[in-house]
Design a protein around this motif. Structure first.
Motif, PDB file in Angstrom:
ATOM      1  N   ARG A 109       0.851  -1.201   0.000  1.00 52.02           N
ATOM      2  CA  ARG A 109       0.000   0.000   0.000  1.00 52.02           C
ATOM      3  C   ARG A 109       0.879   1.242   0.000  1.00 52.02           C
ATOM      4  O   ARG A 109       0.666   2.183  -0.761  1.00 52.02           O
ATOM      5  N   PRO A 111      -5.182  -2.665  -2.005  1.00 50.80           N
ATOM      6  CA  PRO A 111      -5.881  -3.128  -0.791  1.00 50.80           C
ATOM      7  C   PRO A 111      -5.092  -4.232  -0.093  1.00 50.80           C
ATOM      8  O   PRO A 111      -5.535  -5.376  -0.007  1.00 50.80           O
ATOM      9  N   VAL A 112      -3.915  -3.894   0.362  1.00 48.07           N
ATOM     10  CA  VAL A 112      -3.056  -4.874   1.056  1.00 48.07           C
ATOM     11  C   VAL A 112      -2.816  -4.357   2.467  1.00 48.07           C
ATOM     12  O   VAL A 112      -2.273  -3.264   2.648  1.00 48.07           O
ATOM     13  N   THR A 157      -5.100  -9.356   1.504  1.00 48.50           N
ATOM     14  CA  THR A 157      -6.052  -8.635   0.646  1.00 48.50           C
ATOM     15  C   THR A 157      -7.468  -9.049   1.073  1.00 48.50           C
ATOM     16  O   THR A 157      -7.623 -10.010   1.826  1.00 48.50           O
ATOM     17  N   ILE A 172      -2.288 -10.102  -5.558  1.00 47.99           N
ATOM     18  CA  ILE A 172      -2.554  -9.240  -6.714  1.00 47.99           C
ATOM     19  C   ILE A 172      -1.347  -9.399  -7.638  1.00 47.99           C
ATOM     20  O   ILE A 172      -0.222  -9.066  -7.263  1.00 47.99           O
ATOM     21  N   GLY A 230       0.695  -9.139  -1.849  1.00 50.32           N
ATOM     22  CA  GLY A 230      -0.526  -9.495  -1.116  1.00 50.32           C
ATOM     23  C   GLY A 230      -0.773 -10.992  -1.058  1.00 50.32           C
ATOM     24  O   GLY A 230      -1.916 -11.450  -1.182  1.00 50.32           O
ATOM     25  N   SER A 282      -0.928 -12.956   1.286  1.00 48.77           N
ATOM     26  CA  SER A 282      -1.882 -13.286   2.346  1.00 48.77           C
ATOM     27  C   SER A 282      -1.595 -14.602   3.073  1.00 48.77           C
ATOM     28  O   SER A 282      -2.481 -15.416   3.276  1.00 48.77           O
ATOM     29  N   PHE A 339     -10.951  -5.876  -7.617  1.00 49.91           N
ATOM     30  CA  PHE A 339     -11.471  -5.122  -6.463  1.00 49.91           C
ATOM     31  C   PHE A 339     -12.429  -4.024  -6.926  1.00 49.91           C
ATOM     32  O   PHE A 339     -13.445  -3.779  -6.307  1.00 49.91           O
TER      33      PHE A 339
END
Ligand code: FAD
Length: 432
Positions: A240, A251-252, A353, A359, A374, A376, A413
């Motif tokens: 981000r 959106p991380v 995310t 992403i 991201g 995750s 997103f």
């Protein structure tokens, strides 16, 4: 009038392009700056894998820039589980391809060791997830993945200390296991360097410069600008922050992830397989050379509590209560650990995310910018195949396998089409 204006603008733009070329040439001649064909930012397992595969494909001059030391982020602290168990077929395919690369890591990557230990992998589920587990196994087998449904007692036969009264079904992947994320990252970076990549640590990228047409012109570092047209953003939980100045809303979210290490009694000192416990929502693995069992959390309900506003605010801190919770989860699954000592607790950082998927894309609003961020909490196992596919994506060598990356496009997103697995476990949420 309009066409005259257009013609003047076109000539102006051509002049600017020519001037930029001259400037770069002059700067290079004066030794004031350098150029690179591709700059990969972030020395975690993803950045190192991409840089290596770019070098293998002779992508020109490739730089890998890391703000601190290699494996400074998630890759430095990951537990390193390598399995193929995913509810989404694309992820299962990628994980399977990656698993094969881990099995052949040394031959494939110049003799370097990833720390891979194919000790086997069990997934345990409760009553509510039996059908889902069967569906996932049935989806995996035609992909070539070696996985079978087994009884909880078969899992217990390999791990006699396992409590199984709340386990309704299990599946077993004999070829999966775990590796060492820091070792893998360094192995990939060393191999990349052998193939000509310049790997620079202590070199933060502090900005990306655009030319008048909005294309990437250079990256800035404390020791000067590096002229380039192509940047690959692999900054993990820093995603981000990294492109904020370019107006890219990644959106991380950085999340702190905790690990508890316990020592097994001598009679159970032999290493055991990896376990994903979807009853207690945790994952467990042993060490090869110590009688230790490591446990991490896979219950998404905890993540909001462990968010950080910025990855730079991570200094190895541990949040209250979670390590005690993990210890209790481990004791519940392995009652022999009731009085066992806790060897260590520690934490690392992930970038999550909204759908817990990475992403991976080319960002059309900034021509020349690519990203693979991201991951995750499950990026380590995917890193070798992501390196391969992403390098081919960047070089325009698109085939059906590279097209699998489309699932992870940035625009999902904005399109409000988050990745939804066709099969879903009752409690594990997006972590599967
Ligand atoms: C406790 C824990 C357990 C985990 N368990 C597993 C598991 O069992 N299996 C699995 O597959 N995955 C697991 N993961 C997740 C996995 O480790 C990550 O998904 C993976 O390491 C991500 O790698 P990365 O290269 O994307 O990011 P990172 O490793 O975070 O690398 C990003 C790098 O970018 C650098 N950087 C940031 N900004 C800049 C800048 N401006 N300039 C230059 N460099 C910059 C950072 O210093 C960092 O080194 C776990 C993670 C943790 C923390």
């Amino acid at each position: 009038m309009t066409s005259l204006y257009r013609a003047i603008r076109l000539v102006g733009m051509e002049f600017v392009k020519f001037a930029l070329r001259v400037r770069r040439w002059v700067m290079e001649c004066q030794g004031m700056s350098e150029t690179a064909d591709i700059v990969v930012v972030g020395g975690g397992c993803i950045g190192a894998a991409i840089a290596l595969h770019l070098a293998e494909q002779q992508a020109g001059k490739v730089l890998l820039l890391e703000q601190k030391q290699l494996a400074n982020g998630a890759s430095g602290k990951g537990i390193g589980i390598i399995r193929t168990h995913y509810t989404h077929p694309v992820l299962a395919k990628l994980a399977y391809a990656s698993l094969q690369l881990f099995h052949n890591f040394e031959e494939r990557f110049g003799g370097y060791d990833s720390g891979f230990n194919p000790c086997g992998y069990f997934i345990l589920v409760g009553d509510s997830d039996v059908d889902t587990l069967k569906d996932v196994v049935s989806m995996h087998q035609p992909l070539g993945i070696d996985v079978q449904m087994v009884s909880p007692a078969e899992a217990q036969a390999q791990m006699p200390f396992l409590r199984i009264d709340d386990v309704a079904a299990a599946a077993y992947e004999p070829n999966s296991g775990y590796g060492s994320p820091p070792k893998t990252t360094i192995a990939l970076a060393n191999r990349a360097a052998e193939l000509g990549v310049e790997v620079r640590t202590e070199t933060p990228v502090t900005g990306i410069k655009l030319d008048l047409e909005g294309r990437i012109e250079a990256v800035s570092t404390p020791t000067g600008d590096i002229a380039t047209r192509t940047v690959v953003d692999c900054v993990g939980p820093w995603a981000r922050k990294f492109t904020e100045a370019l107006g890219l809303p990644f959106p991380v979210s950085p999340v702190v992830e905790h690990v508890v290490v316990m020592e097994r009694p001598t009679e159970y000192a032999a290493p055991h397989p990896v376990v994903s416990d979807l009853v207690n929502l945790c994952y467990v693995r042993s060490d090869a050379d110590q009688p230790y069992t490591r446990i991490g959390n896979s219950d998404p309900k905890y993540h909001p509590q462990f968010l950080l506003p910025d990855a730079d605010q991570f200094h190895g801190q541990q949040f209250p209560d979670i390590c005690e919770t993990l210890q209790q989860k481990l004791i519940r699954r392995c009652p022999i650990l009731e009085t066992a000592p806790v060897v260590e607790t520690y934490s690392g950082i992930w970038g999550i995310t909204p759908d817990y998927q990475p992403i991976i894309d080319r960002l059309d609003h900034i021509p020349g910018l690519y990203c693979a961020v991201g991951f995750s909490g499950h990026g380590y196992k995917l890193s070798p195949i992501i390196g391969d596919l992403m390098s081919r994506f960047i070089l325009g060598k698109i085939d059906d396998q590279v097209k699998l990356l489309d699932l992870f496009r940035f625009s999902r997103f904005q399109e409000n089409s988050l990745i939804q697995p066709p099969i879903r476990y009752a409690r594990a949420g997006g972590l599967r």
